[in-house]
Each structure stands twice: as C-alpha cells, then as structure tokens.
Design a protein around this motif. Sequence first.
Motif, mmCIF file in Angstrom:
data_model
loop_
_atom_site.group_PDB
_atom_site.id
_atom_site.type_symbol
_atom_site.label_atom_id
_atom_site.label_comp_id
_atom_site.label_asym_id
_atom_site.label_seq_id
_atom_site.Cartn_x
_atom_site.Cartn_y
_atom_site.Cartn_z
ATOM 1 N N LYS A 1 0.844 -1.207 0.000
ATOM 2 C CA LYS A 1 0.000 0.000 0.000
ATOM 3 C C LYS A 1 0.878 1.255 0.000
ATOM 4 N N THR A 2 0.328 2.356 -0.492
ATOM 5 C CA THR A 2 1.027 3.637 -0.442
ATOM 6 C C THR A 2 0.835 4.256 0.937
ATOM 7 N N ASP A 3 1.639 5.267 1.249
ATOM 8 C CA ASP A 3 1.509 5.893 2.571
ATOM 9 C C ASP A 3 0.158 6.566 2.757
ATOM 10 N N LYS A 4 -0.435 7.094 1.710
ATOM 11 C CA LYS A 4 -1.770 7.712 1.817
ATOM 12 C C LYS A 4 -2.843 6.646 2.050
ATOM 13 N N GLU A 5 -2.726 5.495 1.391
ATOM 14 C CA GLU A 5 -3.673 4.393 1.625
ATOM 15 C C GLU A 5 -3.535 3.880 3.054
ATOM 16 N N ILE A 6 -2.310 3.810 3.531
ATOM 17 C CA ILE A 6 -2.060 3.339 4.899
ATOM 18 C C ILE A 6 -2.673 4.291 5.911
ATOM 19 N N GLU A 7 -2.579 5.576 5.666
ATOM 20 C CA GLU A 7 -3.183 6.567 6.552
ATOM 21 C C GLU A 7 -4.683 6.316 6.707
ATOM 22 N N LYS A 8 -5.363 6.027 5.607
ATOM 23 C CA LYS A 8 -6.803 5.744 5.641
ATOM 24 C C LYS A 8 -7.096 4.432 6.369
#
Length: 91
Positions: free
Chosen positions: A76-83
């Motif tokens: 996952k990307t860091d933005k996806e991980i944040e969500k």
Amino acid sequence: MSKYALPRAVKELRFILGESGSLSDGLRSFVLRSYPTLRKHNPSVPILVREAQGVEPIVYARFGLGKESSVSVSGKTDKEIEKLIAQLVAQ
C-alpha cells in the motif's frame, strides 16, 4: 482535532515492517513522515516501530482489556495506509 490524534480507546499502536523490500515501502514512508506528528498528538500512547527481515507489513492497534486489531498494509502507499489506520483505530 488533528487527524493524527488517536481515540482514547487506543492503548498502543505497533508498526511491523520489513527492513528492505518493496512491500514495506509505503509503511516505511508513512512512519518517516507521520511518526513525529503521531508522537506529538499522542504523548501517552506507546507507538512502536519494529523492523524484521522477511515479514509482512502490518499495523496493530491494542485497545483496553487486551483487545487487538490489525490490518495488513502490504504493497500500500503511505496515503492508503493513513486511511487504513484511521479505520483500524475507529473500531
């Protein structure tokens, strides 16, 4: 309230990631970018970062009475991980 302020129910947040390897790139990026802000907004919550060789990147949230939830963040990307973390701690 900051998006990095964890709910009071969260007693511990753990990041498990590989030392190298592309599957952990997003989590590594998230931790490097967000750890200082997470620490600032949650001074009493232990936030643990553990690296090991050949592990699947996972984020764990521990709640009261020993309840624990986790989410795989492999690839996952860091933005996806944040969500995903926001969903994980909202449980």
